[in-house]
Design an enzyme around this catalytic site. Structure first.
Site, PDB file in Angstrom:
ATOM      1  N   GLY A  30       1.041  -1.301  -0.069  1.00  0.00           N
ATOM      2  CA  GLY A  30      -0.064   0.072   0.030  1.00  0.00           C
ATOM      3  C   GLY A  30       0.889   1.389  -0.091  1.00  0.00           C
ATOM      4  O   GLY A  30       1.843   1.318   0.493  1.00  0.00           O
ATOM      5  N   GLY A  31       0.458   2.281  -0.591  1.00  0.00           N
ATOM      6  CA  GLY A  31       1.309   3.665  -0.662  1.00  0.00           C
ATOM      7  C   GLY A  31       1.212   4.279  -2.039  1.00  0.00           C
ATOM      8  O   GLY A  31       0.281   3.769  -3.200  1.00  0.00           O
TER       9      GLY A  31
ATOM     10  N   TYR B 263       9.751   9.787  -5.069  1.00  0.00           N
ATOM     11  CA  TYR B 263       9.023   8.678  -4.924  1.00  0.00           C
ATOM     12  C   TYR B 263      10.157   7.392  -4.735  1.00  0.00           C
ATOM     13  O   TYR B 263      10.216   6.683  -3.911  1.00  0.00           O
ATOM     14  CB  TYR B 263       8.186   8.098  -6.255  1.00  0.00           C
ATOM     15  CG  TYR B 263       7.837   6.521  -6.282  1.00  0.00           C
ATOM     16  CD1 TYR B 263       7.139   5.887  -5.316  1.00  0.00           C
ATOM     17  CD2 TYR B 263       8.478   5.837  -7.363  1.00  0.00           C
ATOM     18  CE1 TYR B 263       6.711   4.534  -5.705  1.00  0.00           C
ATOM     19  CE2 TYR B 263       8.395   4.508  -7.436  1.00  0.00           C
ATOM     20  CZ  TYR B 263       7.408   3.728  -6.643  1.00  0.00           C
ATOM     21  OH  TYR B 263       7.011   2.242  -6.669  1.00  0.00           O
TER      22      TYR B 263
HETATM   23  P1  NAI Z   1      -1.591   0.443  -7.129  1.00  0.00           P
HETATM   24  O1  NAI Z   1      -1.638   2.093  -6.966  1.00  0.00           O
HETATM   25  O2  NAI Z   1      -2.331  -0.153  -7.865  1.00  0.00           O
HETATM   26  O3  NAI Z   1      -1.808  -0.022  -5.474  1.00  0.00           O
HETATM   27  C1  NAI Z   1      -1.336   0.731  -4.338  1.00  0.00           C
HETATM   28  C2  NAI Z   1      -2.648   0.629  -3.401  1.00  0.00           C
HETATM   29  O4  NAI Z   1      -2.091   1.305  -2.229  1.00  0.00           O
HETATM   30  C3  NAI Z   1      -3.882   1.321  -3.862  1.00  0.00           C
HETATM   31  O5  NAI Z   1      -4.979   0.302  -3.991  1.00  0.00           O
HETATM   32  C4  NAI Z   1      -4.030   2.593  -3.048  1.00  0.00           C
HETATM   33  O6  NAI Z   1      -5.425   2.790  -2.806  1.00  0.00           O
HETATM   34  C5  NAI Z   1      -3.264   2.148  -1.818  1.00  0.00           C
HETATM   35  N1  NAI Z   1      -3.011   3.216  -0.848  1.00  0.00           N
HETATM   36  C6  NAI Z   1      -2.466   4.505  -1.281  1.00  0.00           C
HETATM   37  N2  NAI Z   1      -2.393   5.063  -0.268  1.00  0.00           N
HETATM   38  C7  NAI Z   1      -2.721   4.541   0.925  1.00  0.00           C
HETATM   39  C8  NAI Z   1      -2.867   4.985   2.288  1.00  0.00           C
HETATM   40  N3  NAI Z   1      -2.379   6.142   2.757  1.00  0.00           N
HETATM   41  N4  NAI Z   1      -3.299   3.927   3.145  1.00  0.00           N
HETATM   42  C9  NAI Z   1      -3.843   2.728   2.627  1.00  0.00           C
HETATM   43  N5  NAI Z   1      -3.618   2.281   1.323  1.00  0.00           N
HETATM   44  C10 NAI Z   1      -3.210   3.094   0.430  1.00  0.00           C
HETATM   45  O7  NAI Z   1       0.091   0.120  -7.203  1.00  0.00           O
HETATM   46  P2  NAI Z   1       0.672  -1.288  -7.456  1.00  0.00           P
HETATM   47  O8  NAI Z   1       1.095  -1.313  -8.843  1.00  0.00           O
HETATM   48  O9  NAI Z   1      -0.225  -2.437  -6.993  1.00  0.00           O
HETATM   49  O10 NAI Z   1       2.094  -1.271  -6.604  1.00  0.00           O
HETATM   50  C11 NAI Z   1       1.896  -1.950  -5.315  1.00  0.00           C
HETATM   51  C12 NAI Z   1       3.466  -1.660  -4.694  1.00  0.00           C
HETATM   52  O11 NAI Z   1       4.278  -1.967  -5.500  1.00  0.00           O
HETATM   53  C13 NAI Z   1       3.531  -0.194  -4.208  1.00  0.00           C
HETATM   54  O12 NAI Z   1       4.261   0.275  -3.218  1.00  0.00           O
HETATM   55  C14 NAI Z   1       4.534   0.256  -5.354  1.00  0.00           C
HETATM   56  O13 NAI Z   1       5.429   1.224  -4.969  1.00  0.00           O
HETATM   57  C15 NAI Z   1       5.191  -0.923  -5.575  1.00  0.00           C
HETATM   58  N6  NAI Z   1       5.880  -1.171  -6.861  1.00  0.00           N
HETATM   59  C16 NAI Z   1       5.069  -1.631  -7.979  1.00  0.00           C
HETATM   60  C17 NAI Z   1       5.656  -1.581  -9.206  1.00  0.00           C
HETATM   61  C18 NAI Z   1       4.880  -2.344 -10.532  1.00  0.00           C
HETATM   62  O14 NAI Z   1       5.496  -2.602 -11.499  1.00  0.00           O
HETATM   63  N7  NAI Z   1       3.659  -2.430 -10.257  1.00  0.00           N
HETATM   64  C19 NAI Z   1       7.018  -1.458  -9.503  1.00  0.00           C
HETATM   65  C20 NAI Z   1       7.811  -1.192  -8.337  1.00  0.00           C
HETATM   66  C21 NAI Z   1       7.300  -0.816  -7.082  1.00  0.00           C
HETATM   67  C1  15L Z   2       7.592   1.532 -10.250  1.00  0.00           C
HETATM   68  O1  15L Z   2       8.038   1.528  -9.018  1.00  0.00           O
HETATM   69  C2  15L Z   2       6.009   1.743 -10.325  1.00  0.00           C
HETATM   70  O2  15L Z   2       5.211   1.342  -9.340  1.00  0.00           O
HETATM   71  C3  15L Z   2       5.323   1.029 -11.725  1.00  0.00           C
HETATM   72  O3  15L Z   2       4.062   1.715 -11.748  1.00  0.00           O
HETATM   73  C4  15L Z   2       6.264   1.052 -12.681  1.00  0.00           C
HETATM   74  O4  15L Z   2       6.387   2.597 -13.261  1.00  0.00           O
HETATM   75  C5  15L Z   2       7.533   0.626 -12.372  1.00  0.00           C
HETATM   76  O5  15L Z   2       8.194   1.344 -11.251  1.00  0.00           O
HETATM   77  C6  15L Z   2       8.515   0.589 -13.600  1.00  0.00           C
HETATM   78  O6  15L Z   2       9.840   1.048 -13.431  1.00  0.00           O
HETATM   79  O7  15L Z   2       8.448   0.187 -14.779  1.00  0.00           O
END
Ligand code: NAI
Ligand code: 15L
Length: 264
Positions: free
Chosen positions: A70-71, A134
Protein backbone atom coordinates in the site's frame (compact mmCIF):
# COMPACT_ATOMS: atom_id res chain seq x y z
CA UNK A 1 1.17 -18.37 9.68
CA UNK A 2 -2.05 -17.70 11.50
CA UNK A 3 -2.78 -14.36 9.86
CA UNK A 4 -1.09 -12.69 6.86
CA UNK A 5 -1.87 -9.05 6.06
CA UNK A 6 -1.81 -7.65 2.53
CA UNK A 7 -1.74 -3.85 2.38
CA UNK A 8 -2.67 -2.08 -0.85
CA UNK A 9 -5.14 -4.92 -1.44
CA UNK A 10 -7.37 -2.82 -3.73
CA UNK A 11 -4.42 -2.11 -6.04
CA UNK A 12 -3.06 -4.03 -9.02
CA UNK A 13 -0.46 -6.10 -7.15
CA UNK A 14 -2.70 -6.37 -4.09
CA UNK A 15 -5.30 -8.14 -6.21
CA UNK A 16 -2.64 -10.45 -7.63
CA UNK A 17 -1.39 -11.28 -4.12
CA UNK A 18 -4.95 -11.76 -2.89
CA UNK A 19 -5.65 -14.27 -5.64
CA UNK A 20 -2.35 -16.13 -5.19
CA UNK A 21 -1.38 -16.48 -1.54
CA UNK A 22 -4.52 -17.56 0.28
CA UNK A 23 -2.83 -20.86 1.18
CA UNK A 24 0.00 -19.21 3.11
CA UNK A 25 -1.98 -18.50 6.29
CA UNK A 26 -5.10 -19.61 8.14
CA UNK A 27 -6.51 -16.11 7.65
CA UNK A 28 -5.66 -13.47 5.04
CA UNK A 29 -6.42 -9.92 6.14
CA UNK A 30 -6.75 -7.38 3.34
CA UNK A 31 -6.45 -3.66 3.82
CA UNK A 32 -6.47 -0.52 1.69
CA UNK A 33 -7.61 3.09 1.94
CA UNK A 34 -9.86 2.31 -1.04
CA UNK A 35 -12.83 -0.02 -1.14
CA UNK A 36 -12.06 -3.71 -1.73
CA UNK A 37 -14.15 -6.62 -2.93
CA UNK A 38 -15.98 -8.30 -0.01
CA UNK A 39 -14.22 -11.08 1.92
CA UNK A 40 -14.60 -14.66 0.79
CA UNK A 41 -13.16 -17.94 2.16
CA UNK A 42 -10.47 -17.30 4.77
CA UNK A 43 -10.33 -13.54 4.15
CA UNK A 44 -10.96 -10.50 6.34
CA UNK A 45 -11.33 -7.04 4.79
CA UNK A 46 -10.48 -3.90 6.78
CA UNK A 47 -10.42 -0.44 5.16
CA UNK A 48 -7.76 1.84 6.70
CA UNK A 49 -5.49 4.78 5.96
CA UNK A 50 -1.86 3.81 6.62
CA UNK A 51 -0.94 7.44 7.31
CA UNK A 52 -3.04 7.16 10.50
CA UNK A 53 -1.02 5.33 13.17
CA UNK A 54 -3.91 4.11 15.33
CA UNK A 55 -5.79 2.74 12.32
CA UNK A 56 -2.60 1.05 11.09
CA UNK A 57 -1.91 -0.51 14.49
CA UNK A 58 -5.46 -1.87 14.68
CA UNK A 59 -5.19 -3.43 11.24
CA UNK A 60 -1.78 -5.00 11.94
CA UNK A 61 -2.61 -6.29 15.41
CA UNK A 62 -2.96 -10.09 15.34
CA UNK A 63 -0.94 -10.59 12.12
CA UNK A 64 2.25 -12.68 11.89
CA UNK A 65 3.32 -11.44 8.48
CA UNK A 66 2.72 -8.52 6.12
CA UNK A 67 2.96 -8.11 2.36
CA UNK A 68 3.30 -4.34 2.30
CA UNK A 69 2.12 -2.98 -1.05
CA UNK A 70 0.00 0.00 0.00
CA UNK A 71 1.09 3.55 -0.73
CA UNK A 72 1.97 6.06 -3.41
CA UNK A 73 3.12 3.80 -6.30
CA UNK A 74 4.87 6.28 -8.57
CA UNK A 75 6.16 9.86 -8.66
CA UNK A 76 3.56 12.29 -7.33
CA UNK A 77 3.06 15.43 -5.24
CA UNK A 78 5.29 15.56 -2.13
CA UNK A 79 2.20 15.66 0.05
CA UNK A 80 1.15 12.22 -1.26
CA UNK A 81 4.65 10.75 -0.98
CA UNK A 82 4.97 12.14 2.55
CA UNK A 83 1.64 10.84 3.84
CA UNK A 84 1.35 7.46 2.12
CA UNK A 85 5.03 6.48 2.08
CA UNK A 86 7.17 8.42 4.55
CA UNK A 87 4.55 8.43 7.32
CA UNK A 88 2.79 5.28 6.11
CA UNK A 89 5.95 3.12 5.99
CA UNK A 90 6.92 4.26 9.51
CA UNK A 91 3.45 3.47 10.82
CA UNK A 92 3.61 -0.04 9.35
CA UNK A 93 7.03 -0.81 10.88
CA UNK A 94 6.29 0.74 14.25
CA UNK A 95 2.89 -0.97 14.49
CA UNK A 96 4.58 -4.24 13.46
CA UNK A 97 7.12 -3.81 16.29
CA UNK A 98 4.45 -3.03 18.86
CA UNK A 99 2.26 -5.99 17.89
CA UNK A 100 4.97 -8.64 17.35
CA UNK A 101 4.94 -9.15 13.56
CA UNK A 102 7.75 -11.50 12.55
CA UNK A 103 8.22 -11.04 8.81
CA UNK A 104 7.40 -8.45 6.13
CA UNK A 105 7.75 -8.16 2.38
CA UNK A 106 8.42 -4.53 1.54
CA UNK A 107 7.50 -3.56 -2.03
CA UNK A 108 10.44 -1.36 -2.89
CA UNK A 109 11.15 -0.26 -6.43
CA UNK A 110 13.86 -0.10 -9.06
CA UNK A 111 13.44 3.67 -8.68
CA UNK A 112 15.47 3.43 -5.43
CA UNK A 113 18.47 2.80 -7.72
CA UNK A 114 17.04 4.42 -10.87
CA UNK A 115 19.89 6.84 -11.60
CA UNK A 116 22.52 4.10 -12.01
CA UNK A 117 23.50 3.79 -15.68
CA UNK A 118 21.95 0.81 -17.34
CA UNK A 119 25.22 -0.78 -18.49
CA UNK A 120 26.24 -1.41 -14.85
CA UNK A 121 24.69 -4.61 -13.52
CA UNK A 122 23.55 -4.04 -9.94
CA UNK A 123 23.42 -6.44 -7.02
CA UNK A 124 22.21 -6.06 -3.43
CA UNK A 125 25.27 -3.99 -2.52
CA UNK A 126 24.52 -1.17 -5.00
CA UNK A 127 24.28 2.21 -3.35
CA UNK A 128 20.89 3.92 -3.47
CA UNK A 129 20.55 6.35 -6.37
CA UNK A 130 16.88 7.33 -6.43
CA UNK A 131 15.46 8.98 -9.53
CA UNK A 132 12.39 10.66 -8.00
CA UNK A 133 10.90 11.70 -4.66
CA UNK A 134 9.01 8.42 -4.92
CA UNK A 135 12.36 6.63 -5.24
CA UNK A 136 13.66 8.53 -2.20
CA UNK A 137 10.66 7.27 -0.20
CA UNK A 138 11.54 3.68 -1.18
CA UNK A 139 15.17 4.19 -0.07
CA UNK A 140 13.77 5.44 3.25
CA UNK A 141 11.46 2.41 3.49
CA UNK A 142 14.44 0.12 2.90
CA UNK A 143 16.33 1.94 5.68
CA UNK A 144 13.39 1.47 8.06
CA UNK A 145 13.32 -2.24 7.20
CA UNK A 146 17.03 -2.45 7.96
CA UNK A 147 16.71 -0.63 11.29
CA UNK A 148 13.71 -2.69 12.43
CA UNK A 149 15.59 -5.86 11.53
CA UNK A 150 18.91 -4.99 13.17
CA UNK A 151 17.42 -3.43 16.29
CA UNK A 152 14.10 -5.25 16.76
CA UNK A 153 14.52 -8.52 14.85
CA UNK A 154 11.71 -8.11 12.31
CA UNK A 155 12.75 -9.84 9.09
CA UNK A 156 11.99 -8.07 5.79
CA UNK A 157 12.40 -9.23 2.23
CA UNK A 158 13.00 -5.96 0.40
CA UNK A 159 11.80 -6.54 -3.15
CA UNK A 160 13.02 -3.87 -5.58
CA UNK A 161 10.30 -4.52 -8.11
CA UNK A 162 11.08 -3.80 -11.76
CA UNK A 163 7.86 -3.61 -13.79
CA UNK A 164 5.15 -5.95 -12.54
CA UNK A 165 2.40 -5.91 -15.13
CA UNK A 166 0.41 -8.53 -17.07
CA UNK A 167 2.93 -8.16 -19.91
CA UNK A 168 5.81 -5.83 -20.87
CA UNK A 169 4.53 -2.72 -22.66
CA UNK A 170 7.81 -1.23 -23.91
CA UNK A 171 11.42 -2.23 -24.66
CA UNK A 172 12.71 -1.24 -21.22
CA UNK A 173 10.33 -3.75 -19.69
CA UNK A 174 11.93 -6.58 -21.68
CA UNK A 175 14.62 -6.28 -18.97
CA UNK A 176 12.58 -5.04 -15.98
CA UNK A 177 9.42 -7.15 -16.36
CA UNK A 178 8.26 -9.24 -13.41
CA UNK A 179 5.38 -11.55 -14.25
CA UNK A 180 2.48 -11.82 -11.84
CA UNK A 181 3.23 -15.54 -11.36
CA UNK A 182 6.88 -14.84 -10.46
CA UNK A 183 5.70 -12.15 -8.05
CA UNK A 184 3.45 -14.67 -6.29
CA UNK A 185 6.33 -17.19 -6.28
CA UNK A 186 8.44 -14.57 -4.53
CA UNK A 187 5.85 -14.09 -1.79
CA UNK A 188 5.72 -17.86 -1.30
CA UNK A 189 9.53 -18.12 -1.09
CA UNK A 190 9.87 -15.18 1.30
CA UNK A 191 7.34 -16.64 3.73
CA UNK A 192 8.41 -20.29 3.54
CA UNK A 193 12.19 -19.78 3.71
CA UNK A 194 13.30 -20.70 7.26
CA UNK A 195 15.32 -17.53 7.77
CA UNK A 196 15.56 -14.50 5.51
CA UNK A 197 17.17 -11.67 7.48
CA UNK A 198 16.77 -8.39 5.60
CA UNK A 199 17.87 -8.99 2.01
CA UNK A 200 17.54 -6.71 -1.00
CA UNK A 201 16.16 -8.73 -3.91
CA UNK A 202 15.57 -7.41 -7.42
CA UNK A 203 12.14 -8.23 -8.77
CA UNK A 204 12.49 -9.30 -12.39
CA UNK A 205 11.50 -12.48 -14.20
CA UNK A 206 13.99 -14.77 -15.97
CA UNK A 207 14.27 -12.32 -18.86
CA UNK A 208 17.02 -12.60 -21.50
CA UNK A 209 18.20 -9.07 -20.70
CA UNK A 210 19.13 -8.87 -17.02
CA UNK A 211 19.97 -5.58 -15.28
CA UNK A 212 20.20 -7.13 -11.82
CA UNK A 213 22.06 -9.96 -10.11
CA UNK A 214 20.35 -11.81 -7.23
CA UNK A 215 23.24 -14.21 -6.50
CA UNK A 216 23.80 -12.68 -3.05
CA UNK A 217 20.26 -13.55 -1.99
CA UNK A 218 19.87 -16.92 -3.70
CA UNK A 219 19.45 -18.56 -0.27
CA UNK A 220 15.83 -17.40 -0.29
CA UNK A 221 15.16 -20.01 -2.95
CA UNK A 222 13.20 -17.81 -5.35
CA UNK A 223 13.46 -19.01 -8.93
CA UNK A 224 11.61 -16.82 -11.46
CA UNK A 225 10.23 -18.93 -14.30
CA UNK A 226 8.77 -16.53 -16.83
CA UNK A 227 10.51 -14.51 -19.53
CA UNK A 228 9.63 -11.37 -21.47
CA UNK A 229 11.30 -12.66 -24.66
CA UNK A 230 8.10 -13.83 -26.42
CA UNK A 231 6.95 -10.18 -26.33
CA UNK A 232 10.02 -8.77 -28.14
CA UNK A 233 8.77 -9.19 -31.72
CA UNK A 234 5.41 -7.62 -30.86
CA UNK A 235 7.12 -4.63 -29.22
CA UNK A 236 9.51 -4.21 -32.18
CA UNK A 237 6.48 -4.06 -34.47
CA UNK A 238 4.32 -1.86 -32.26
CA UNK A 239 6.98 0.58 -31.02
CA UNK A 240 9.89 0.22 -33.48
CA UNK A 241 13.34 -0.90 -32.32
CA UNK A 242 14.87 1.68 -29.93
CA UNK A 243 18.26 3.23 -30.77
CA UNK A 244 21.25 3.03 -28.37
CA UNK A 245 20.58 6.55 -27.03
CA UNK A 246 16.89 6.05 -26.44
CA UNK A 247 16.35 8.00 -23.17
CA UNK A 248 14.29 5.19 -21.66
CA UNK A 249 17.31 2.86 -21.93
CA UNK A 250 20.06 5.02 -20.38
CA UNK A 251 19.35 4.39 -16.70
CA UNK A 252 17.84 1.62 -14.59
CA UNK A 253 14.90 3.89 -13.78
CA UNK A 254 14.11 4.66 -17.44
CA UNK A 255 12.12 7.85 -18.00
CA UNK A 256 11.68 8.49 -14.25
CA UNK A 257 15.14 10.14 -14.33
CA UNK A 258 13.75 12.92 -16.53
CA UNK A 259 10.51 13.61 -14.64
CA UNK A 260 10.11 17.21 -13.48
CA UNK A 261 9.67 18.01 -9.80
CA UNK A 262 6.08 16.85 -9.16
CA UNK A 263 5.08 20.12 -7.47
CA UNK A 264 6.34 22.48 -10.21
P1 NAI B 1 -1.52 0.46 -7.01
O1 NAI B 1 -1.60 1.94 -7.08
O2 NAI B 1 -2.38 -0.32 -7.94
O3 NAI B 1 -1.81 0.00 -5.51
C1 NAI B 1 -1.43 0.76 -4.41
C2 NAI B 1 -2.55 0.71 -3.41
O4 NAI B 1 -2.16 1.44 -2.23
C3 NAI B 1 -3.85 1.37 -3.93
O5 NAI B 1 -4.91 0.43 -3.90
C4 NAI B 1 -4.08 2.53 -2.97
O6 NAI B 1 -5.46 2.77 -2.67
C5 NAI B 1 -3.31 2.08 -1.72
N1 NAI B 1 -2.95 3.21 -0.88
C6 NAI B 1 -2.40 4.39 -1.27
N2 NAI B 1 -2.26 5.21 -0.21
C7 NAI B 1 -2.70 4.52 0.87
C8 NAI B 1 -2.83 4.83 2.26
N3 NAI B 1 -2.48 6.05 2.73
N4 NAI B 1 -3.34 3.90 3.08
C9 NAI B 1 -3.72 2.69 2.60
N5 NAI B 1 -3.65 2.34 1.30
C10 NAI B 1 -3.13 3.24 0.45
O7 NAI B 1 0.04 0.08 -7.21
P2 NAI B 1 0.67 -1.35 -7.51
O8 NAI B 1 1.18 -1.34 -8.89
O9 NAI B 1 -0.24 -2.42 -7.06
O10 NAI B 1 1.96 -1.31 -6.56
C11 NAI B 1 1.96 -1.88 -5.27
C12 NAI B 1 3.27 -1.55 -4.60
O11 NAI B 1 4.35 -2.08 -5.36
C13 NAI B 1 3.53 -0.06 -4.45
O12 NAI B 1 4.14 0.16 -3.19
C14 NAI B 1 4.52 0.25 -5.55
O13 NAI B 1 5.37 1.34 -5.20
C15 NAI B 1 5.28 -1.06 -5.63
N6 NAI B 1 5.86 -1.25 -6.95
C16 NAI B 1 5.08 -1.64 -8.00
C17 NAI B 1 5.63 -1.83 -9.25
C18 NAI B 1 4.83 -2.31 -10.42
O14 NAI B 1 5.42 -2.51 -11.47
N7 NAI B 1 3.52 -2.53 -10.28
C19 NAI B 1 7.06 -1.56 -9.49
C20 NAI B 1 7.80 -1.16 -8.30
C21 NAI B 1 7.20 -1.03 -7.08
C1 15L C 1 7.39 1.50 -10.24
O1 15L C 1 7.94 1.69 -9.18
C2 15L C 1 5.93 1.76 -10.41
O2 15L C 1 5.19 1.38 -9.26
C3 15L C 1 5.33 1.07 -11.63
O3 15L C 1 4.07 1.66 -11.92
C4 15L C 1 6.26 1.17 -12.84
O4 15L C 1 6.42 2.51 -13.21
C5 15L C 1 7.60 0.58 -12.47
O5 15L C 1 8.16 1.21 -11.33
C6 15L C 1 8.61 0.64 -13.61
O6 15L C 1 9.73 1.13 -13.41
O7 15L C 1 8.29 0.15 -14.71
Amino acid sequence: MKRLLITGAAGALGKVARAGVGHLAETIRLTDIAEMAPATGNEEVVQADLSNFDATRDVIDGCDGIVHLGGQPTEGPWENVLNANIIGFYNVYEAARQTGVKRIIFASSNHAIGFHPREVTLDATARPRPDTLYGVSKVYGEALASLYHDKFGIETAILRIGSCFPEPVDHRMLATWLSYSDFVRFIESAFTSPRIGCPVVYGASANREQLWDNQLTSYIGWHPQDTSEPHRARLDTEKGKPGPNDPSLLHHGGMFTSFAHPDD
